[in-house]
Design an enzyme around this catalytic site. Structure first.
Site, mmCIF file in Angstrom:
data_model
loop_
_atom_site.group_PDB
_atom_site.id
_atom_site.type_symbol
_atom_site.label_atom_id
_atom_site.label_comp_id
_atom_site.label_asym_id
_atom_site.label_seq_id
_atom_site.Cartn_x
_atom_site.Cartn_y
_atom_site.Cartn_z
ATOM 1 C CG PHE A 111 -1.803 1.217 1.579
ATOM 2 C CD1 PHE A 111 -2.935 1.215 0.887
ATOM 3 C CD2 PHE A 111 -1.108 2.193 2.213
ATOM 4 C CE1 PHE A 111 -3.651 2.479 0.949
ATOM 5 C CE2 PHE A 111 -1.981 3.441 2.547
ATOM 6 C CZ PHE A 111 -3.451 3.539 1.651
ATOM 7 N N GLY A 112 1.817 1.213 0.832
ATOM 8 C CA GLY A 112 2.688 2.645 0.735
ATOM 9 C C GLY A 112 3.637 2.407 2.024
ATOM 10 C CE LYS A 123 -1.650 -0.373 6.240
ATOM 11 N NZ LYS A 123 -2.570 -1.278 5.683
ATOM 12 C CG ASP A 127 -2.463 -10.878 3.025
ATOM 13 O OD1 ASP A 127 -2.016 -12.139 2.932
ATOM 14 O OD2 ASP A 127 -1.965 -9.935 2.907
#
Ligand SMILES: *[C@@H]1O[C@H](CO)[C@@H](O)[C@H](O)[C@H]1NC(C)=O
Ligand SMILES: *[C@@H]1O[C@H](CO)[C@@H](O)[C@H](O)[C@H]1NC(C)=O
Ligand SMILES: *[C@@H]1O[C@H](CO)[C@@H](O)[C@H](O)[C@H]1NC(C)=O
Ligand SMILES: *[C@@H]1O[C@H](CO)[C@@H](O)[C@H](O)[C@H]1NC(C)=O
Ligand SMILES: *[C@@H]1O[C@H](CO)[C@@H](O)[C@H](O)[C@H]1NC(C)=O
Ligand SMILES: *[C@@H]1O[C@H](CO)[C@@H](O)[C@H](O)[C@H]1NC(C)=O
Ligand SMILES: *[C@@H]1O[C@H](CO)[C@@H](O)[C@H](O)[C@H]1NC(C)=O
Ligand SMILES: *[C@@H]1O[C@H](CO)[C@@H](O)[C@H](O)[C@H]1NC(C)=O
Length: 875
Positions: A556-557, A573, A671
């Site tokens: 995501f980053g 995030k 996940d």
């Protein structure tokens, strides 16, 4: 142990040494004795007697520039996030503080990690641990407090320090009395000095003026030297020798720095001038002073001084992004000589962070001392260092900002097995609104009248296992004044993560009989979590101090650490510009998470969607991820005992159960893995990262083509082959997590022998052949109850059934793990009791079992597709 805890924060006696050294504090970490440096006559003291069992001392071949000291104290992050030197200061006095950090090749398991150095709560510098020598210098005014903390704040590994110096400054050029600023030294240059470093006693404030290596930015100018020139008409606190060299040029003298940090853009420039040419008269050396092109002084003349002094110093603020151009330009028609400069300093101007009001700091320190007296080994003290409210709350405290200072408003000492009387320091916390002391059977809970007569003050007290939580408001029940609080009140808040400590309350007796504990599986689903906030970009920037502390990076980053204004620590995030996947995940997390609320899910606190920036804000989970704890980097790893592993697994299972039974449409995480199970400060396991999560497909959803998502090693083979998603895919991945906690191994490791690459394939034969001992993590060998272990292993085996229909549902797993935990805890209790009678064998015995794996398998194959539960209706 007692000493060690007591020593982490300490008072230093004021040094009343030789007169000129008054107020100086000079500390050498780990030094064997106190000593006086013959070069400077400075008296250095060791911190050894104060920190003697904290951290670890190492000696290196590098030495500190400020003394010949070569030792470094490394602190352990596992003990605390922050370590502080609590030094006495005079109120209102300006100080220079200098710290050095040195290391060479570092012996395992220590690591040199980057960390922050702070004055009180104000972070002055990030220590660059890639350098073997690092020095930090700052300037501050002690505001309301008579002591100041100098702290090392580390998120990731071993913070370290070699020397720490505190010097009073008596000059009007630095902070000019403004207590809300602090300075960080960027550079201090003694222009033209080719010979010697100068410092105390020549410099009264012990500023160090190093030899000018000519690398420090100026690219024009000739050196001037005039060792015979004397000073008249002024007093100076810097060495005359520093002023006796300088640089000059015919028309324009330029000092240029282009290597400035970019995250702070407010600088203080201090320029020192001494006329080095005795022939120069007033009006003959006149120049304009420009800072980054702005004319700050016009027709500046060193000699133009009412007392005919040949010395002047100026200090000026300038804003800049990445360069500084100090330019001295000759005023053509007035001047005969070119401009001159003898020395300069550049500082970054920083804002001081809010700190805790002195009254509450004193009360907190007193509280700690009082508690330590009776409870030397208390776990709660682990992070009780530095300021009680900032940058981290001490465990058990909560604070609020009032009148630009933090005050302590809540104190939670519940379930700490405290002994002794109620600490009197609590009475000094005048803003305290809530005190929790329940579940401390050996505490004498006599509430002093000063507390019980307070308005708006709540005491939560009582034994450990009262059925109904209840609060008592002292203001309402006035009659308790002075009496001992009754024994019938229990807590509400504490059990929100109620297995966080092994409990003593279960009634069933050893050996592990089935028990009905933990049975309430009813789950409360709010319509929408009202606590999810929208943040502005500005707010996020402030909370993260402009994205200063990076703590992780994912698809995501980037993830940064931050602190919200009221003290809550957060993980932020930030979606990277290049992440396409990110946009979708962002919507997903915001949409899904803002509906979810469960103690075993990492909640979304808020988000920011501004100028294409997509940012998610979560509470910071101070104990990292389960993965890090089991087999992560050496610095983060820490042996988890078996009961803790069990309760983390149970927490995660409950989180997943909540998702799978979410009304309306159940939610599949997609996940599940040990790195997505995060641990809060009480080691409560929480499921995180809903970027991939999906509502489960329903009958009637046609042609849904879901890309297969997940992480290698955890991926359900059936889902992979058929692309049919169900809750059973999460169950498979969860089974892999269970194997991880049992074996301490990664799900996939191609550096192992071929037959051990896959954890699932490797583990199955051991389980089938009942050779559990051989697969268990060596770190927990011999310290688990065989029955409890069996239940977990059984559950794991059932979860990793190749056919999803034969895997259990989360509810079955939760029940199985609850039983396992009860058995384990009862066994631990029992063992403790016999150990105290002299027995010392750890329990371990084998129980004959049938081939496991079937007990949990549903008698009827079940689909894992969700039953549709009607969503709760809004009121
Ligand atoms: C060093 O000085 C400090 C402060 O004066 C004192 O408390 C300590 O006992 C001294 N240590 C040694 C080894 O002399
Ligand atoms: C240190 O002190 C001694 C005695 O007080 C004195 O003789 C000596 O000159 C001093 N050294 C320095 C560098 O000031
Ligand atoms: C002190 O500094 C702060 C922040 O830079 C500023 O807002 C304030 O006006 C200053 N106060 C004085 C008295 O100069
Ligand atoms: C410098 O200091 C001395 C002694 O402290 C004092 O007598 C003198 O007046 C001072 N001179 C100036 C210009 O301040
Ligand atoms: C620095 O500033 C001066 C005066 O504003 C200017 O003449 C000079 O070109 C500048 N130098 C650089 C390198 O920017
Ligand atoms: C000039 O001298 C007077 C009295 O000695 C003193 O008060 C003043 O601060 C001096 N001015 C400067 C700029 O040094
Ligand atoms: C905050 O400041 C106000 C005004 O100065 C004062 O009346 C009040 O008592 C202060 N509050 C606290 C908690 O110190
Ligand atoms: C008590 O708390 C309530 C709500 O928090 C507040 O409105 C009230 O003013 C407080 N009373 C006192 C005496 O502080």
């Amino acid at each position: 142990m007692n000493m060690r805890l007591a020593a982490i924060v300490f008072f230093f006696a004021l040094f009343r040494g030789i007169c000129a050294q008054e107020g100086f504090v000079s500390i050498q970490s780990c030094s064997a004795s106190n000593f006086t440096d013959p070069g400077t006559n400075l008296t250095w003291t060791s911190d050894d007697h104060l920190f003697h069992s904290v951290g670890r001392c190492e000696s290196f071949s590098v030495s500190s520039r400020t003394s010949s000291h070569t030792k470094t104290r490394f602190f352990d992050k596992a003990d605390s996030n922050s370590f502080c030197y609590y030094l006495p200061v005079l109120q209102g006095q300006e100080y220079l503080v200098r710290a050095t950090f040195l290391h060479g090749p570092i012996p395992e398991p220590l690591t040199a990690t980057s960390f922050k150095f702070s004055i009180g709560a104000t972070s002055i510098s990030q220590i660059d641990s890639s350098l073997e020598y690092f020095e930090v210098e700052g300037v501050f005014i002690s505001a309301t407090n008579d002591h100041t903390n100098f702290c090392l704040l580390s998120e990731t590994g071993n913070a370290y320090i070699s020397t720490l110096e505190l010097r009073p400054l008596n000059e009007a050029i630095y902070l000019k009395g403004n207590k809300s600023n602090a300075l960080k030294l960027v550079t201090r240059v003694d222009l033209g000095n080719k010979n010697l470093d100068f410092r105390f006693p020549k410099d009264l404030a012990d500023r160090i003026w190093p030899v000018d290596l000519g690398e420090r930015g100026f690219f024009k100018g000739k050196i001037l030297e005039s060792p015979d020139i004397s000073l008249h008409g002024s007093n100076i606190s810097i060495p005359l020798e520093v002023l006796q060299t300088g640089i000059t040029d015919d028309d324009e003298l330029v000092i240029y720095h282009k290597d400035l940090l970019t995250d702070h853009n407010d600088f203080l420039i201090i320029l020192y001038f001494l006329e080095l040419d005795a022939n120069v008269q007033i009006g003959q050396r006149v120049f304009d002073i420009y800072l980054n092109g702005d004319k700050k002084y016009a027709s500046f003349d060193i000699l133009e001084n009412e007392n005919s002094s040949n010395y002047r110093v100026i200090s000026s603020r300038v804003k800049s992004n990445d360069f500084l151009n100090i330019s001295l330009v000759k005023v053509l028609n007035e001047a005969k000589y070119g401009p001159i400069c003898n020395a300069y300093e550049i500082y970054q101007v920083l804002q001081r962070s809010t700190e805790t009001i002195q009254r509450d700091v004193n009360a907190a320190i007193k509280l700690k001392d009082e508690l330590i007296e009776e409870n030397p080994k208390l776990e709660i003290f682990r992070n009780w260092h530095g300021d009680p409210c900032t940058p981290y709350f001490w465990n058990g405290l909560a604070c609020e900002e009032i009148n630009c200072s933090f005050v302590i408003t809540k104190l939670d000492l519940s379930s700490s097995y405290l002994r002794g009387p109620l600490p009197s320091a609590i009475g000094d916390m005048t803003e305290l609104k809530e005190l929790s002391i329940q579940c401390n059977p050996q505490l004498n809970c006599k509430i002093p009248p000063s507390l019980s007569s307070r308005k708006n003050f709540t005491v939560i007290s009582g034994p450990c296992d009262s059925p109904s939580p209840m609060k008592r408001n002292i203001g309402v029940i006035g009659s308790v004044a002075g009496g001992s609080v009754g024994v019938t009140f229990a807590l509400g808040i504490f059990f929100s993560c109620f297995y966080k400590r092994p409990r003593r309350t279960l009634k069933s007796s050893y050996p592990g009989s089935k028990s009905q504990g933990f049975t309430d599986h009813s789950i409360h689903y709010p319509i929408k979590n009202p606590d999810v906030k929208t943040f502005t970009l500005e707010y996020i920037k402030k909370a993260t101090s402009c994205y200063q502390t990076l703590i992780g990076e994912g698809g995501f980053g980037i993830v940064y650490r931050g602190t919200l204004p009221y003290g809550q620590e957060v993980a932020v995030k930030v979606r990277s510009a290049t992440s396409v996947q990110g946009t979708r995940e962002f919507d997903n997390e915001v949409n899904l998470l803002s509906k979810l609320q469960h103690d075993n899910l990492v909640p979304l606190l808020g988000y920011c969607y501004e100028n294409d920036q997509q940012i998610l804000v979560y509470p910071f989970m101070s104990n990292g991820s389960l993965q890090e704890r089991l087999y992560g980097e050496a610095s983060k790893r820490k042996v988890l005992d078996w009961p803790t592993r069990l309760s983390i697994a149970l927490g995660a299972a409950r989180g997943l159960l909540y998702l799978h039974t979410y009304p309306g449409r159940c939610i599949i995480h997609r996940d599940v893995k040990s790195s997505n199970i995060l641990l809060d400060q009480s080691m409560c396991g929480k499921v995180a990262d809903f970027g991939f999560s999906k509502y489960a497909p329903q009958e009637g959803d046609s042609g849904v083509s879901l890309e297969v998502r997940g992480t290698a090693g955890y991926l359900d083979p059936e889902y992979y082959c058929t692309q049919q998603l169900s809750t059973k895919s999460d169950v498979f991945s969860y089974g892999v997590v269970l194997l991880e906690i049992v074996t301490g191994r990664e799900p996939l490791n191609i550096h192992r022998p071929r037959n051990e690459w896959s954890l699932v394939e490797w583990a199955k034969p051991f389980i089938r052949e009942q050779r559990i001992d051989e697969m268990v993590d060596p770190n927990i060998k011999g310290s688990y109850h065989a029955e409890a272990m069996w239940r977990v292993v059984e559950a794991a085996l059932a979860c990793i059934e190749p056919f999803s229909a034969y895997r259990p549902n989360m509810i079955d797993i939760v029940r199985e793990l609850e039983d396992a935990l009860i058995i384990e805890n009862n066994a631990s209790e029992y063992m403790r009791s016999i150990e105290s009678f002299g027995g010392s064998n750890r329990f371990q015995y084998s129980i004959d079992r049938k081939i496991p794996g079937l007990a949990l398998t549903p008698s009827e194959p079940s689909s894992g597709f969700c039953q549709i539960i009607p969503a709760p209706q809004p009121r």
